[in-house]
Design an enzyme around this catalytic site. Structure first.
Site, short mmCIF file in Angstrom:
data_model
loop_
_atom_site.label_atom_id
_atom_site.label_comp_id
_atom_site.label_asym_id
_atom_site.label_seq_id
_atom_site.Cartn_x
_atom_site.Cartn_y
_atom_site.Cartn_z
N ASP A 1 71.02 20.18 41.82
CA ASP A 1 71.49 21.27 40.97
C ASP A 1 70.42 21.63 39.94
O ASP A 1 70.12 22.82 39.71
CB ASP A 1 72.79 20.86 40.27
CG ASP A 1 73.34 21.98 39.41
OD1 ASP A 1 73.73 23.03 39.96
OD2 ASP A 1 73.37 21.81 38.18
N LYS B 1 67.92 25.07 39.51
CA LYS B 1 67.80 25.80 38.24
C LYS B 1 66.35 25.96 37.80
O LYS B 1 65.93 27.04 37.40
CB LYS B 1 68.61 25.08 37.15
CG LYS B 1 70.12 25.15 37.37
CD LYS B 1 70.87 24.37 36.30
CE LYS B 1 72.38 24.48 36.52
NZ LYS B 1 73.15 23.73 35.49
#
Length: 820
Positions: A680, A684
């Site tokens: 994750d 980003k």
């Protein structure tokens, strides 16, 4: 004196005729002198046309049934309108007319031919029946009335079907017959006669024409056209629900509007009245208190830059082009002369100043005729290659904005083309006269309804904006977003003049699309009661098919299924707002394609919540880059989940206990490994890298694993926690070593010198990230402008409220772009 014309819907039933009677009683009570012109009852003219054709084909049974239907329709009205003692005379007259009609139709059946002359005679029965019925009803209301057959007044030539009026004779006849009125004459509309006394008809808008002829001959003060709408509308109300009636129009504006499809009146038929400057008022029989629309020589409304938006649904475009046209005189004359010789009507013409091409629009039914005559006229030029082959483009529409106030008003074209462009509507051809009364554009027919709605909103409802919302994903973020929209709905509606209308919503099991809107406060009930099984392809297909203006698609899911459909959505000129990181962290080629598609289609693709939930990270970076700043270094704690875990991990509890606590509080995904594997955060930092202009792939991001591989290989979540507990001593050593050095552990993503890296780092009090707490994210941006002291962005990086708020903010940005 006024001439009142009542159309088919106004005399189409007992109830509507009673309303006509109330109108006439009011005028009579006021001492107003009026002449009434009536059309056939609604549907009767079409029925007469049908039985005429049935007679030609020899279907006598159908003819007789049709005659009986016409007779029964009028009998029913007479019996409902008139007292019994007054019925027999009227019913007998109707019966005589029906017998006459039957004889004519049986003659047609014998000859197996329906000549224009016979057709006109057959059609005349509609007006003759309605006028006689209404005349007798008026008398029963206590008003003196005469039944006037307009064939005794209006004289024409022998052009059956669309006869030309002999005004000299007609004006004399009208003046002699109707000048000295004592009651209300009820005149048949639409029909006339030639010098031999044969019945003729006046063509399209014939009853309006009758009213205009009488008004001009008698120099009436006004004509009132009574119909079933509140006047001339700003647009077709069947398409644009927010269309409204115009208070006033000039003659020339009315001519332009009706040329491009407005159907309330047919101005060419009203030319006799216009020539004498007799104003015309459009009134609604079913809403008599409404003043309607007045059409006169001059009608100014300074606060309205345009008066209406009209359209022609189906046109064909023909383009004549080639180097042999440049500088050659007479090309246009030959072209349009040839087209005129075979009766091809030109709807719109546009020519480039280079003289290289002439483009024009015609009725599609005349396309092949037009092509053939052009090829014949320019055979030499085509054979010599001086002209390109003649091409026909079908399935186009014309949209026109019309109004005398456009003249010398700057910004009209900008608003027109800007509104169309932002909604992905391509303009194929443009035409505008030097009078600046009309700007017409040719567009793909598929976009007609969308264009009308877009332009009506831009020109008439600029103080009221509508955003059409389609949303997939009603989990924590989606549900919270809808709650936030519902809470702010009244504020946006009253203060920002913005209405966010939920058109479509879907979750994993059900989906619902309603073009009229789904109640924001009751979306869940509506979805459960009316929804159908979810099919994302079908949902997106329906969204595209609706082709609504100012549409935005919100994807609140986390998977890869919907991002695969983003290109189709953007290609359909629908903006996208999403917290889903998958699309922007796929291959660089896919990322670039999405950005280019959004730019090319002039729509928004916003994903601020991809990084930092509701924090303005992407927007800040983008604005720095666009303003010319050079980003040299970015680092941040980009996971609210991992931030919470390490802000809570001070050695007083085991690491596995902290992770389980985070899971129980909902900070992690159901399977915490989805957060702890670092992917994750990798997505980003990859997105941030791409936003600053770096061409990186996901595999280019270096991830230092937080945990041992066996943690991620466990068969279940519970098995994972068992393996994680075995890692507690290792994590305890890390936190103890950091604490002894006066430091804390932070899981930091870095972007430096074109490389991206993520690892667990001990940081001391001097570091910007040392004081981080809770589930906060923090991002430090170093650039040429922020070299000495980095630009800091800090705040909650997880949670439904802040993420939904970020999506909401993106929605508002889309609305400002589309309808601002």
């Amino acid at each position: 004196m006024k001439v009142l014309k009542f159309g088919g819907t106004s005399v189409g039933s007992t109830e509507s005729i009673k309303l006509v009677g109330e109108i006439l009683q009011r005028y009579h009570g006021e001492g107003q002198l009026v002449i009434v012109v009536v059309s056939a009852m609604k549907g009767i003219t079409n029925l007469l046309l049908d039985i005429g054709q049935q007679a030609v084909s020899g279907d006598i049974e159908a003819v007789n049934q049709g005659i009986l239907e016409i007779q029964n329709t009028h009998f029913k009205v007479v019996k409902e309108l008139l007292p019994i003692k007054a019925q027999s005379k009227v019913l007998a007259h109707i019966k005589r007319l029906m017998n006459e009609l039957e004889e004519i139709l049986h003659g047609v059946a014998l000859l197996k031919e329906l000549s224009p002359r016979s057709k006109d005679l057959i059609l005349s029965f509609g007006e003759r029946l309605s006028a006689y019925t209404i005349h007798n009803y008026i008398r029963e209301l206590g008003i003196a009335s005469d039944w006037v057959d307009s064939r005794t007044l209006i004289k024409t030539d022998d052009q059956f079907g669309s006869a030309a009026v002999n005004f000299e004779t007609t004006n004399k006849q009208v003046a002699e017959s109707l000048s000295d009125l004592t009651g209300i004459p009820v005149v048949t509309g639409f029909i006339a006669s030639n010098d031999a006394g044969q019945t003729t008809t006046l063509g399209r808008g014939g009853s309006d024409y009758t009213a205009a002829i009488l008004a001009a001959a008698l120099q009436a003060d006004e004509i009132e056209i009574w119909t079933d709408v509140d006047g001339v509308m700003t647009a077709d109300p069947n398409i644009v629900s927010r269309a409204f009636s115009l208070p006033a129009l000039s003659y020339i504006e009315a001519m332009e509007l009706t040329h491009f499809g407005a159907k309330v009146i047919y101005p060419p038929t009203l030319q006799p009245a216009f020539a004498r400057n007799i104003p015309l008022r459009i009134r609604n029989t079913f809403n008599t208190e409404f003043p309607g629309t007045t059409i006169s020589k001059e009608a100014q409304a300074p606060d309205m830059p345009i008066k209406g938006i009209s359209s022609i649904k189906d046109v064909a475009l023909i383009n004549v082009q080639g180097s042999g046209m440049v500088g050659v005189p007479g090309i246009a004359s030959r072209l349009f002369g040839a087209l005129g010789s075979v009766g091809v009507n030109i709807i719109l013409i546009t020519q480039a100043s280079s003289e290289h091409s002439i483009c024009f629009a015609i009725d599609p039914g005349q396309s092949e005729t037009a092509k053939a005559i052009i090829q014949k006229e320019f055979s030499y030029e085509l054979d010599a290659g001086m002209l390109d082959p003649i091409l026909i483009e079908d399935h186009h529409s014309i949209v026109a904005i019309i109004g005398e106030n456009m003249r010398k008003t700057p910004g009209i074209a900008d608003k027109l083309f800007g509104a169309l462009g932002k909604n992905g509507i391509n303009v194929v051809a443009i035409a505008q006269g030097s009078s600046e009364l009309n700007v017409s554009v040719v567009i793909d027919q598929h976009n007609l309804q969308k264009a009308l709605k877009v332009l009506h909103g831009a020109f008439f409802l600029s103080n009221r904006r509508l955003l059409n919302l389609f949303m997939v994903g009603t989990g924590l973020i989606g549900k919270t977003l809808l709650q936030q929209i519902a809470k702010q709905f009244d504020f946006f509606y009253s203060q920002r003049l913005l209405e966010i209308r939920l058109i479509g919503v879907a979750n994993t099991t059900k989906m619902l699309i309603d073009v009229d809107g789904i109640p924001i406060n009751n979306w869940k009930e509506s979805l459960n009661d009316k929804g159908e099984p979810t099919d994302l392809l079908t949902f997106v297909a329906k969204m595209k098919e609706l082709n609504l203006p100012n549409s935005v698609f919100v994807d609140n899911t986390a998977g890869a299924a919907l991002p695969e459909l983003y290109p189709k959505v953007l290609q359909s000129a629908i903006s996208i707002v999403t917290p889903n990181k998958v699309a922007n962290s796929q291959t660089m080629q896919q990322y670039d394609a999405l950005q280019k598609t959004a730019f090319a289609r002039q729509v928004k693709f916003l994903y601020e919540t991809n990084v930092g939930a509701g924090l303005p990270v992407i927007k800040t970076l983008t604005e720095l880059v666009l303003s010319g700043d050079r980003i040299t270094h970015v680092e941040g704690v980009l996971s609210g989940t991992i931030s919470y875990i390490f802000n809570s991990f001070d050695g007083s509890k085991k690491f596995s206990e902290i992770v389980r606590e985070a899971q129980e509080k909902g900070y992690t995904e159901p399977d915490p490994r989805d957060d702890l594997n670092g992917m994750d955060v990798a997505r980003k930092i990859l997105i941030l890298a791409r936003e600053v202009g770096l061409s990186l792939e996901l595999h280019d991001v270096e991830i230092e694993p937080l945990l041992a591989p066996e943690c991620f290989e466990a068969d279940s979540v519970e098995a994972f926690f068992e393996v994680l507990a075995e890692q507690d001593p290792i994590m305890a050593t890390k936190i103890n070593n950091a604490s002894e050095a006066g430091k804390v552990l932070r899981y930091i993503a870095r972007l430096d010198e074109g490389k991206a890296k993520i690892n667990l780092v001990p940081v001391g009090p001097e570091h910007l990230f040392y004081s981080l707490s809770g589930s906060d994210n923090i991002i430090a941006i170093t650039s040429d402008r922020y070299r000495e002291k980095p630009l800091l962005i800090r705040g909650p990086g997880a949670g439904a409220e802040v993420t939904a708020a970020g999506v909401f903010a993106d929605l508002i940005e889309v609305s400002d772009f589309l309808v601002g």
